[in-house]
Scaffold this motif. Structure first.
Motif, PDB file in Angstrom:
ATOM      1  N   ALA A 143       0.819  -1.210   0.000  1.00 54.10           N
ATOM      2  CA  ALA A 143       0.000   0.000   0.000  1.00 54.10           C
ATOM      3  C   ALA A 143       0.854   1.262   0.000  1.00 54.10           C
ATOM      4  CB  ALA A 143      -0.942   0.006   1.206  1.00 54.10           C
ATOM      5  N   VAL A 144       1.871   1.292   0.850  1.00 57.85           N
ATOM      6  CA  VAL A 144       2.754   2.460   0.916  1.00 57.85           C
ATOM      7  C   VAL A 144       3.529   2.613  -0.390  1.00 57.85           C
ATOM      8  CG1 VAL A 144       4.793   3.412   2.055  1.00 57.85           C
ATOM      9  CG2 VAL A 144       2.954   2.412   3.420  1.00 57.85           C
ATOM     10  N   GLU A 146       2.613   1.682  -3.296  1.00 60.40           N
ATOM     11  CA  GLU A 146       1.680   2.147  -4.321  1.00 60.40           C
ATOM     12  C   GLU A 146       1.373   3.632  -4.157  1.00 60.40           C
ATOM     13  OE1 GLU A 146      -2.356   0.521  -6.526  1.00 60.40           O
ATOM     14  OE2 GLU A 146      -1.480  -0.570  -4.843  1.00 60.40           O
ATOM     15  N   MET A 147       1.224   4.088  -2.920  1.00 62.27           N
ATOM     16  CA  MET A 147       0.938   5.506  -2.689  1.00 62.27           C
ATOM     17  C   MET A 147       2.093   6.394  -3.153  1.00 62.27           C
ATOM     18  SD  MET A 147      -1.224   5.842   0.876  1.00 62.27           S
ATOM     19  CE  MET A 147      -0.243   4.733   1.869  1.00 62.27           C
ATOM     20  N   ASP A 150       1.944   6.674  -6.968  1.00 61.50           N
ATOM     21  CA  ASP A 150       0.551   6.769  -7.432  1.00 61.50           C
ATOM     22  C   ASP A 150       0.218   8.085  -8.143  1.00 61.50           C
ATOM     23  OD1 ASP A 150      -1.900   5.525  -7.728  1.00 61.50           O
ATOM     24  OD2 ASP A 150      -2.731   6.414  -5.926  1.00 61.50           O
ATOM     25  N   SER A 154      -3.586   9.862  -8.733  1.00 60.34           N
ATOM     26  CA  SER A 154      -3.755  11.188  -8.153  1.00 60.34           C
ATOM     27  C   SER A 154      -4.308  12.145  -9.194  1.00 60.34           C
ATOM     28  CB  SER A 154      -2.418  11.696  -7.607  1.00 60.34           C
ATOM     29  OG  SER A 154      -2.556  13.001  -7.083  1.00 60.34           O
ATOM     30  N   GLU A 171      -6.801  13.038  -0.725  1.00 60.03           N
ATOM     31  CA  GLU A 171      -5.751  12.291  -0.033  1.00 60.03           C
ATOM     32  C   GLU A 171      -6.327  11.086   0.715  1.00 60.03           C
ATOM     33  OE1 GLU A 171      -3.203  14.602   2.409  1.00 60.03           O
ATOM     34  OE2 GLU A 171      -2.617  15.989   0.801  1.00 60.03           O
ATOM     35  N   LEU A 174      -7.314   8.418  -1.925  1.00 60.04           N
ATOM     36  CA  LEU A 174      -6.178   7.709  -2.509  1.00 60.04           C
ATOM     37  C   LEU A 174      -5.572   6.717  -1.531  1.00 60.04           C
ATOM     38  CD1 LEU A 174      -4.451  10.593  -4.506  1.00 60.04           C
ATOM     39  CD2 LEU A 174      -5.693   8.622  -5.450  1.00 60.04           C
ATOM     40  N   ALA A 175      -5.511   7.096  -0.247  1.00 61.89           N
ATOM     41  CA  ALA A 175      -4.991   6.172   0.765  1.00 61.89           C
ATOM     42  C   ALA A 175      -5.885   4.931   0.863  1.00 61.89           C
ATOM     43  CB  ALA A 175      -4.898   6.868   2.112  1.00 61.89           C
ATOM     44  N   CYS A 178      -5.433   2.743  -2.404  1.00 63.88           N
ATOM     45  CA  CYS A 178      -4.177   1.985  -2.428  1.00 63.88           C
ATOM     46  C   CYS A 178      -4.206   0.823  -1.444  1.00 63.88           C
ATOM     47  CB  CYS A 178      -2.995   2.904  -2.141  1.00 63.88           C
ATOM     48  SG  CYS A 178      -2.643   4.071  -3.476  1.00 63.88           S
ATOM     49  N   HIS A 179      -4.800   1.030  -0.284  1.00 65.54           N
ATOM     50  CA  HIS A 179      -4.915  -0.057   0.680  1.00 65.54           C
ATOM     51  C   HIS A 179      -5.907  -1.122   0.188  1.00 65.54           C
ATOM     52  CE1 HIS A 179      -2.726   2.603   3.405  1.00 65.54           C
ATOM     53  NE2 HIS A 179      -2.532   1.549   4.174  1.00 65.54           N
TER      54      HIS A 179
END
Length: 289
Positions: A143-144, A146-147, A150, A154, A171, A174-175, A178-179
């Protein structure tokens, strides 16, 4: 299953998400779940993988449980554009073509987040419940990773917001997205969790048979992005892919099949997964046509 393993040699493991770039290309797992309750599996079928865009199917289902009218916010039409095309979203006035391109998935996650307060948890809960309580988790490292990378999603989120298509902050959305993509499960879990698409006797609560029919229709026309027409011709089953190497296919009335093979073809679909499902469909004569 040598067909899938051989085809995988012609693909490449995604480098789009750094945390996934090191996944061994040799991994291969397959699972078949039938409406009679049988589960048959082989290969790396107990190894959890990043389901990535396979999560879009389950997030959409979770949203439709909450809001059957959610189709009014996202289209159901196929597209030849890339799954994360900003240009196509601009041309359509900010309305995504379907829920399986990234823009559409962002809208689905946004509305699920607004409805539930946690789109990731709603998606995980659905997969876990429909798979009979099997292990489902979220890989924080993926996840991190990918962020950090990303940028395209975005950009899509900002275009969607500009056109008034989002309810939640970018924000936060998007978090969550991604998770959601970083959900991990094995092929047995995914095949079991999607079985409601093949067996209308086991519909998740709040989901009407007509809704399942529509989900399957959009899977057939859009689940494999620009390759959807080719997959319909070669395989003849509604299907969904993810850049983690997973492919899920549905045969209404019979069952589901999920394959995991990380190397991707030029369309961004699992090369080994598509080849394995194509051969499986030939052997079993599964086809909606």
């Amino acid at each position: 299953m040598t067909v899938g393993a051989g085809a995988a040699e012609h693909g490449r493991v995604t480098a789009q998400i750094p945390a996934l770039a090191q996944v061994p290309a040799s991994c291969f797992g397959i699972a078949v779940a039938t409406v009679e309750g049988q589960i048959v599996h082989a290969g790396d079928s107990t190894t959890e993988f990043s389901i990535q865009s396979l999560s879009k199917l389950f997030a959409l289902t979770a949203l439709l449980q909450q809001d059957p009218s959610a189709w009014s916010h996202v289209g159901w039409h196929p597209t030849n554009a890339h799954f994360n095309s900003v240009a196509e979203l601009e041309r359509s006035g900010g309305r995504p073509a379907n829920p399986f391109v990234n823009a559409g998935a962002l809208v689905v996650t946004d509305r699920l987040l607004e409805r539930t307060g946690d789109a990731v948890a709603a998606t995980v809960d659905l997969i876990r419940r429909e798979s009979g309580g099997r292990r489902v988790s979220v890989d924080e490292d993926v996840a991190v990773s990918e962020m950090i990378a990303d940028h395209r999603n975005s950009a899509l989120a900002h275009v969607l917001a500009e056109h008034g298509r989002l309810s939640c902050g970018i924000e936060r959305l998007l978090a969550q997205y991604c998770h959601q993509c970083a959900i991990t499960a094995d092929v047995q879990t995914v095949a079991r969790a999607a079985l409601f698409l093949a067996d209308r006797r086991r519909l998740p609560s709040g989901l009407a048979p007509a809704t399942v029919r529509r989900i399957n229709a959009v899977l057939l026309t859009s689940g494999m992005y620009g390759a959807a027409g080719d997959i319909a011709y070669r395989v003849g089953l509604p299907a969904k892919s993810g850049i983690g190497g997973g492919v899920l296919a549905v045969m209404p009335g019979r069952g589901t099949v999920c394959v995991w093979s990380p190397p991707l073809d030029a369309d961004g679909n699992s090369a080994g997964g598509v080849a394995a499902i194509e051969r499986f469909a030939e052997l079993t004569e599964w086809s909606v046509f």
